[in-house]
Design a protein around this motif. Structure first.
Motif, PDB file in Angstrom:
ATOM      1  N   MET A   1      -8.679 -26.021  73.990  1.00 49.13           N
ATOM      2  CA  MET A   1      -8.906 -24.713  73.324  1.00 49.13           C
ATOM      3  C   MET A   1      -8.026 -23.908  72.760  1.00 49.13           C
ATOM      4  SD  MET A   1     -11.797 -21.974  74.831  1.00 49.13           S
ATOM      5  CE  MET A   1     -10.766 -21.352  75.933  1.00 49.13           C
ATOM      6  N   PRO A   2      -7.623 -24.128  71.299  1.00 50.87           N
ATOM      7  CA  PRO A   2      -6.605 -23.210  70.892  1.00 50.87           C
ATOM      8  C   PRO A   2      -7.101 -21.667  70.735  1.00 50.87           C
ATOM      9  CG  PRO A   2      -7.226 -24.638  69.063  1.00 50.87           C
ATOM     10  CD  PRO A   2      -7.707 -25.022  70.532  1.00 50.87           C
TER      11      PRO A   2
ATOM     12  N   THR B   1      -5.583 -17.512  69.674  1.00 48.50           N
ATOM     13  CA  THR B   1      -4.586 -16.434  69.457  1.00 48.50           C
ATOM     14  C   THR B   1      -5.002 -15.245  70.244  1.00 48.50           C
ATOM     15  OG1 THR B   1      -4.192 -17.126  67.292  1.00 48.50           O
ATOM     16  CG2 THR B   1      -3.299 -14.924  67.838  1.00 48.50           C
TER      17      THR B   1
ATOM     18  N   ASP C   1      -8.218 -14.197  68.539  1.00 50.39           N
ATOM     19  CA  ASP C   1      -9.363 -14.462  69.120  1.00 50.39           C
ATOM     20  C   ASP C   1      -9.754 -13.803  70.283  1.00 50.39           C
ATOM     21  OD1 ASP C   1     -10.158 -17.175  67.830  1.00 50.39           O
ATOM     22  OD2 ASP C   1      -8.224 -17.715  68.481  1.00 50.39           O
TER      23      ASP C   1
ATOM     24  N   ASN D   1     -12.389 -22.195  79.918  1.00 47.57           N
ATOM     25  CA  ASN D   1     -11.700 -23.598  80.146  1.00 47.57           C
ATOM     26  C   ASN D   1     -10.863 -23.041  81.553  1.00 47.57           C
ATOM     27  OD1 ASN D   1      -9.522 -21.470  79.304  1.00 47.57           O
ATOM     28  ND2 ASN D   1      -8.726 -22.832  77.790  1.00 47.57           N
TER      29      ASN D   1
ATOM     30  N   ALA E   1       2.557 -24.097  76.316  1.00 42.65           N
ATOM     31  CA  ALA E   1       1.515 -23.996  75.187  1.00 42.65           C
ATOM     32  C   ALA E   1       1.505 -22.819  74.277  1.00 42.65           C
ATOM     33  CB  ALA E   1       0.040 -24.494  76.035  1.00 42.65           C
TER      34      ALA E   1
ATOM     35  N   HIS F   1       3.068 -20.165  71.918  1.00 44.67           N
ATOM     36  CA  HIS F   1       3.810 -20.262  70.572  1.00 44.67           C
ATOM     37  C   HIS F   1       3.545 -19.124  69.620  1.00 44.67           C
ATOM     38  CE1 HIS F   1       1.119 -22.398  67.935  1.00 44.67           C
ATOM     39  NE2 HIS F   1       0.672 -22.840  68.976  1.00 44.67           N
TER      40      HIS F   1
ATOM     41  N   ARG G   1      -0.031 -17.446  70.363  1.00 42.81           N
ATOM     42  CA  ARG G   1      -1.029 -18.365  70.264  1.00 42.81           C
ATOM     43  C   ARG G   1      -0.755 -19.641  71.349  1.00 42.81           C
ATOM     44  NH1 ARG G   1      -5.118 -19.858  66.900  1.00 42.81           N
ATOM     45  NH2 ARG G   1      -5.895 -22.242  66.765  1.00 42.81           N
ATOM     46  N   PHE G   2      -1.903 -19.817  71.937  1.00 50.58           N
ATOM     47  CA  PHE G   2      -1.702 -21.045  73.191  1.00 50.58           C
ATOM     48  C   PHE G   2      -2.751 -22.008  72.586  1.00 50.58           C
ATOM     49  CE2 PHE G   2      -0.397 -16.976  74.947  1.00 50.58           C
ATOM     50  CZ  PHE G   2       0.386 -17.504  76.172  1.00 50.58           C
ATOM     51  N   ASP G   3      -2.380 -23.114  72.828  1.00 50.24           N
ATOM     52  CA  ASP G   3      -3.009 -24.510  72.730  1.00 50.24           C
ATOM     53  C   ASP G   3      -3.603 -25.076  73.854  1.00 50.24           C
ATOM     54  OD1 ASP G   3      -2.555 -24.333  69.965  1.00 50.24           O
ATOM     55  OD2 ASP G   3      -0.749 -25.254  69.823  1.00 50.24           O
ATOM     56  N   LEU G   4      -4.509 -24.629  74.667  1.00 47.35           N
ATOM     57  CA  LEU G   4      -4.927 -25.151  75.593  1.00 47.35           C
ATOM     58  C   LEU G   4      -6.351 -25.589  75.672  1.00 47.35           C
ATOM     59  CD1 LEU G   4      -3.708 -21.914  77.819  1.00 47.35           C
ATOM     60  CD2 LEU G   4      -2.980 -24.132  77.958  1.00 47.35           C
TER      61      LEU G   4
END
Length: 262
Positions: free
Chosen positions: A1-2, A4, A30, A99, A234, A236, A259-262
């Motif tokens: 669940m990416p 920002t 977000d 998540n 995650a 960046h 931003r996190f790509d989780l």
């Protein structure tokens, strides 16, 4: 669940609700974490933010002082808050994403003007607050957690306009930098902003006292985004939106993003 996330000391959420709207419309994070809301929760403009597409809202407030809020386009649940140094101040609130990621939003005390805990109770309060943060994260080491907020300390030499000139100025004194470092070490926290932008001067706050804040550019990086080590990789895309400091009737802080790509 990416997603920002942004953090911003808004210096009165009711007075600057229009600036929050501008940020949400133009940058569309977000999740937005606000500090120094200066309002009871029931008077914060949550309905206004919901109409802008941010229906999820968790906050702690008090009249005229402090106050922290998390508004989100993504579902969040209230994950509680913690009071520090025995004072019922609205300086911390937490939220949990679907998540399982927990977001801590902090507003650390500024500490007054005199960097001496014996002569200045506000500075003593700040150091005690940081000590309790350290002890908490030492006892309950965070996992899948993001910590953001106005931590009111610029830790690195290139986080201030002049390391030499600010060594005895509250927010950059060695005792504060050491205390914040112990908080970071206790939780294993990774400074996402500096992970992404490791070199060069970087500021998120410019004093109202400056006649021309942009020309003098005497800033400090007081606002931070950290992550627990298990999810730090995650994170960046860090950015400080300096232009927001120049908006009409601005906060003296600029929003910080990651931003996190989780």
């Amino acid at each position: 669940m990416p997603f920002t996330i942004a953090t911003w000391n808004i210096n009165s959420v009711r007075l600057r609700a229009g600036l929050v709207e501008k940020l949400l419309r133009e940058q569309a994070p977000d999740i937005l974490c606000l500090q120094e809301c200066k309002s009871p929760v029931e008077k914060m403009p949550a309905d206004h933010f919901a109409a802008l597409g941010y229906p999820h809202f968790v906050a702690r407030g008090q009249k005229g002082y402090n106050g922290v809020a998390i508004l989100s386009r993504l579902p969040i649940e209230d994950a509680g808050h913690r009071e520090f140094t025995g004072r019922p101040e609205a300086r911390h609130v937490a939220a949990r994403l679907s998540n399982g990621v927990v977001i801590h939003n902090f507003y650390v005390p500024a500490g007054g003007d005199i960097p001496d805990p014996e002569a200045n109770g506000k500075f003593a309060h700040k150091l005690d607050f940081l000590t309790e943060m350290r002890d908490w994260f030492r006892a309950e080491r965070p996992e899948r957690t993001i910590l953001v907020g106005d931590l009111n300390i610029a830790p690195r030499e290139d986080d201030v306009w002049s390391h030499k000139d600010l060594l005895n100025v509250v927010s950059h004194t060695p005792v504060e930098v050491e205390a914040l470092g112990k908080v970071q070490e206790a939780g294993g926290w990774v400074d996402i902003t500096r992970k992404d932008i490791p070199d060069g001067r970087l500021y998120s706050w410019w004093s109202y006292r400056a006649r021309d804040w942009a020309a003098s550019d005497r800033g400090r990086r007081l606002d931070h985004i950290w992550a627990s080590p298990d999810i730090a990789g995650a994170g960046h895309g860090s950015m400080i939106l300096k232009e927001a400091r120049g908006w009409e009737k601005p906060s003296d802080h600029a929003p910080v993003f990651a931003r996190f790509d989780l």
